[in-house]
Write a protein that holds these residues in place. Structure first.
Motif, PDB file in Angstrom:
ATOM      1  N   ARG A  50     -18.865  23.756 -28.321  1.00  0.00           N
ATOM      2  CA  ARG A  50     -18.958  22.538 -27.502  1.00  0.00           C
ATOM      3  C   ARG A  50     -17.942  22.604 -26.374  1.00  0.00           C
ATOM      4  N   VAL A  51     -18.372  22.206 -25.182  1.00  0.00           N
ATOM      5  CA  VAL A  51     -17.475  22.074 -24.034  1.00  0.00           C
ATOM      6  C   VAL A  51     -17.649  20.672 -23.475  1.00  0.00           C
ATOM      7  N   ILE A  52     -16.543  19.951 -23.319  1.00  0.00           N
ATOM      8  CA  ILE A  52     -16.570  18.605 -22.741  1.00  0.00           C
ATOM      9  C   ILE A  52     -15.789  18.645 -21.431  1.00  0.00           C
ATOM     10  N   LEU A  53     -16.467  18.320 -20.342  1.00  0.00           N
ATOM     11  CA  LEU A  53     -15.862  18.347 -19.016  1.00  0.00           C
ATOM     12  C   LEU A  53     -15.637  16.917 -18.539  1.00  0.00           C
ATOM     13  N   LEU A  54     -14.413  16.626 -18.111  1.00  0.00           N
ATOM     14  CA  LEU A  54     -14.051  15.296 -17.633  1.00  0.00           C
ATOM     15  C   LEU A  54     -13.990  15.281 -16.111  1.00  0.00           C
ATOM     16  N   ALA A  84     -22.974  23.837 -26.425  1.00  0.00           N
ATOM     17  CA  ALA A  84     -23.448  22.649 -25.715  1.00  0.00           C
ATOM     18  C   ALA A  84     -22.386  22.207 -24.716  1.00  0.00           C
ATOM     19  N   VAL A  85     -22.815  21.824 -23.513  1.00  0.00           N
ATOM     20  CA  VAL A  85     -21.888  21.407 -22.462  1.00  0.00           C
ATOM     21  C   VAL A  85     -22.177  19.951 -22.102  1.00  0.00           C
ATOM     22  N   TYR A  86     -21.136  19.117 -22.156  1.00  0.00           N
ATOM     23  CA  TYR A  86     -21.262  17.700 -21.819  1.00  0.00           C
ATOM     24  C   TYR A  86     -20.303  17.378 -20.680  1.00  0.00           C
ATOM     25  N   GLN A  87     -20.705  16.434 -19.863  1.00  0.00           N
ATOM     26  CA  GLN A  87     -19.841  15.956 -18.785  1.00  0.00           C
ATOM     27  C   GLN A  87     -19.658  14.456 -18.924  1.00  0.00           C
ATOM     28  N   ILE A  88     -18.395  14.040 -18.953  1.00  0.00           N
ATOM     29  CA  ILE A  88     -18.071  12.614 -18.994  1.00  0.00           C
ATOM     30  C   ILE A  88     -17.471  12.223 -17.653  1.00  0.00           C
ATOM     31  N   ALA A  89     -18.158  11.340 -16.940  1.00  0.00           N
ATOM     32  CA  ALA A  89     -17.605  10.751 -15.718  1.00  0.00           C
ATOM     33  C   ALA A  89     -16.917   9.451 -16.103  1.00  0.00           C
ATOM     34  N   ARG A  90     -15.689   9.264 -15.616  1.00  0.00           N
ATOM     35  CA  ARG A  90     -14.892   8.105 -16.023  1.00  0.00           C
ATOM     36  C   ARG A  90     -14.344   7.395 -14.808  1.00  0.00           C
ATOM     37  N   ARG A  99     -17.880   3.710 -13.187  1.00  0.00           N
ATOM     38  CA  ARG A  99     -18.413   3.479 -14.529  1.00  0.00           C
ATOM     39  C   ARG A  99     -18.335   4.752 -15.354  1.00  0.00           C
ATOM     40  N   PHE A 100     -18.449   4.561 -16.671  1.00  0.00           N
ATOM     41  CA  PHE A 100     -18.556   5.704 -17.562  1.00  0.00           C
ATOM     42  C   PHE A 100     -19.992   6.205 -17.593  1.00  0.00           C
ATOM     43  N   ALA A 101     -20.134   7.522 -17.661  1.00  0.00           N
ATOM     44  CA  ALA A 101     -21.454   8.125 -17.823  1.00  0.00           C
ATOM     45  C   ALA A 101     -21.278   9.467 -18.526  1.00  0.00           C
ATOM     46  N   THR A 102     -22.101   9.710 -19.534  1.00  0.00           N
ATOM     47  CA  THR A 102     -22.061  10.974 -20.271  1.00  0.00           C
ATOM     48  C   THR A 102     -23.402  11.673 -20.140  1.00  0.00           C
ATOM     49  N   ASN A 103     -23.359  12.954 -19.755  1.00  0.00           N
ATOM     50  CA  ASN A 103     -24.582  13.724 -19.598  1.00  0.00           C
ATOM     51  C   ASN A 103     -24.399  15.100 -20.221  1.00  0.00           C
ATOM     52  N   GLN A 104     -25.495  15.624 -20.789  1.00  0.00           N
ATOM     53  CA  GLN A 104     -25.473  17.002 -21.247  1.00  0.00           C
ATOM     54  C   GLN A 104     -25.971  17.891 -20.119  1.00  0.00           C
ATOM     55  N   LEU A 105     -25.222  18.957 -19.844  1.00  0.00           N
ATOM     56  CA  LEU A 105     -25.570  19.894 -18.781  1.00  0.00           C
ATOM     57  C   LEU A 105     -26.235  21.122 -19.383  1.00  0.00           C
ATOM     58  N   THR A 106     -27.235  21.631 -18.706  1.00  0.00           N
ATOM     59  CA  THR A 106     -27.924  22.824 -19.174  1.00  0.00           C
ATOM     60  C   THR A 106     -28.161  23.772 -18.002  1.00  0.00           C
ATOM     61  N   GLY A 107     -28.571  24.995 -18.326  1.00  0.00           N
ATOM     62  CA  GLY A 107     -28.972  25.968 -17.314  1.00  0.00           C
ATOM     63  C   GLY A 107     -27.904  26.225 -16.269  1.00  0.00           C
ATOM     64  N   GLY A 108     -28.354  26.302 -15.011  1.00  0.00           N
ATOM     65  CA  GLY A 108     -27.451  26.609 -13.912  1.00  0.00           C
ATOM     66  C   GLY A 108     -26.369  25.561 -13.719  1.00  0.00           C
ATOM     67  N   CYS A 109     -26.680  24.294 -14.004  1.00  0.00           N
ATOM     68  CA  CYS A 109     -25.666  23.236 -13.854  1.00  0.00           C
ATOM     69  C   CYS A 109     -24.518  23.441 -14.838  1.00  0.00           C
ATOM     70  N   SER A 133     -12.492   7.131 -26.718  1.00  0.00           N
ATOM     71  CA  SER A 133     -13.666   6.767 -27.517  1.00  0.00           C
ATOM     72  C   SER A 133     -14.924   7.492 -27.035  1.00  0.00           C
ATOM     73  N   HIS A 134     -15.038   7.699 -25.734  1.00  0.00           N
ATOM     74  CA  HIS A 134     -16.191   8.442 -25.210  1.00  0.00           C
ATOM     75  C   HIS A 134     -16.132   9.916 -25.608  1.00  0.00           C
ATOM     76  N   VAL A 135     -14.931  10.476 -25.618  1.00  0.00           N
ATOM     77  CA  VAL A 135     -14.786  11.871 -26.037  1.00  0.00           C
ATOM     78  C   VAL A 135     -15.098  12.028 -27.514  1.00  0.00           C
ATOM     79  N   THR A 136     -14.505  11.196 -28.348  1.00  0.00           N
ATOM     80  CA  THR A 136     -14.706  11.329 -29.790  1.00  0.00           C
ATOM     81  C   THR A 136     -16.148  11.057 -30.194  1.00  0.00           C
ATOM     82  N   SER A 137     -16.906  10.330 -29.389  1.00  0.00           N
ATOM     83  CA  SER A 137     -18.325  10.094 -29.717  1.00  0.00           C
ATOM     84  C   SER A 137     -19.133  11.396 -29.659  1.00  0.00           C
ATOM     85  N   LEU A 138     -18.597  12.419 -28.968  1.00  0.00           N
ATOM     86  CA  LEU A 138     -19.305  13.694 -28.840  1.00  0.00           C
ATOM     87  C   LEU A 138     -18.871  14.704 -29.887  1.00  0.00           C
ATOM     88  N   ILE A 139     -17.798  14.419 -30.605  1.00  0.00           N
ATOM     89  CA  ILE A 139     -17.274  15.401 -31.554  1.00  0.00           C
ATOM     90  C   ILE A 139     -17.313  14.878 -32.981  1.00  0.00           C
TER      91      ILE A 139
END
Length: 300
Positions: free
Chosen positions: A220-224, A277-283, A231-241, A294-300
């Motif tokens: 797992r990779v979490i990018l901040l 899996a790669v996730y991006q959290i915008a804060r 606003r907060f937004a969490t997205n999973q990134l795939t492929g070239g992104c 809390s947003h980070v721990t929701s992914l782990i």
């Protein structure tokens, strides 16, 4: 001359000067890296550039970098770092700082090993990496996770290596977490006995007893990052992104821009993403540390 044995960045290190930041190694037959004080050889030809207070020259023989008001460092062969201070009164802590950052990045590049500028957690035998540019909240998040008794694997650098299972594994750098004063206050850490450098409100917290020198698969990779709309937004990134987002967090990226290094980057990160899996959290720029946590721990 005294010599000190350490383990760091997946390598056995033999040094003429003590490094309290590194994990002591009880014994090894042969050092992968030797660190010594000495004169710098003539080094003129090569690709030169400057970032901030550090100027660099790189060629096929090695890396020479000069830190303004600190000294010169010569990195060669993937196995040698030579330190030449500007004067005898330079504090040893400052000399060591640039060995552990730029110097070891040069060693890894010369050994064709990719380091990521990321913190990491060890959870159920697998690694979660947490990365973010300055101001995104990585240090605050790691401090909060440490406060909640998550097991910190590495603070600032994770070395990538191919495991026997053909997956990309992560190796820790050294047992010190660097926290800004804001994070120290937010989570009520009291120990300020090891400032990183004079005039900088950033402190080192050691965890030698819990330090793990094994390598583990990364799942797992979490990018901040800071959000554009507050606003907060969490997205999973795939492929070239996902690939582009992870490549941005290679440590000392200017070291990895030759054609050979670009191929290495592509192969290593592509292989990493096959099982990760790669996730991006915008804060928001201004948010409570616990809210980001809390947003980070929701992914782990």
């Amino acid at each position: 001359m005294s010599s000190f044995k350490y383990w760091g960045f997946g390598l056995h290190i033999l040094s003429e000067i003590p490094f309290p930041e590194l994990a002591p190694a009880t014994s090894f037959d042969q050092a992968h890296v030797k660190i010594r004080m000495g004169s710098i050889p003539e080094f003129q030809d090569g690709f030169s550039f400057t970032t901030g207070r550090i100027s660099y020259t790189m060629n096929d023989r090695g890396l020479l970098f000069t830190v303004q008001d600190i000294g010169k460092y010569y990195v060669s062969g993937g196995d040698t770092i030579v330190i030449h201070p500007d004067h005898e009164s330079i504090e040893s802590r400052l000399l060591r700082l640039f060995v552990l950052t730029t110097g070891m990045a040069g060693i890894l590049q010369q050994r064709s090993i990719i380091p990521l500028h990321t913190g990491s957690l060890l959870i159920d035998g697998k690694l979660t990496l947490i990365a973010g540019r300055s101001g995104a909240g990585k240090s605050t998040t790691l401090a909060g996770l440490m406060n909640k008794n998550y097991r910190i694997f590495s603070d600032d650098i994770v070395v990538l290596a191919r495991g026997t299972d053909n997956h990309i594994h992560g190796i820790a750098s050294y047992p010190m977490i660097k926290l800004w004063e804001q994070s120290m206050q937010a989570f009520e850490y009291e120990d300020r006995s090891f400032p990183i450098m004079p005039g900088l409100e950033k402190y080192g917290l050691f965890f030698h007893e819990e330090f793990d020198t094994s390598q583990y698969p990364i799942n797992r990779v979490i990018l901040l990052k800071l959000s554009d709309d507050g606003r907060f937004a969490t997205n999973q990134l795939t492929g070239g992104c996902a690939f582009e987002a992870v490549v941005e967090h290679i440590y000392k990226p200017s070291f990895f821009n030759t054609p050979e290094m670009r191929i290495l980057k592509f192969k290593t990160i592509t292989q990493l993403l096959q099982n990760t899996a790669v996730y991006q959290i915008a804060r928001p720029a201004n948010c409570a540390p616990d809210e980001l946590l809390s947003h980070v721990t929701s992914l782990i």
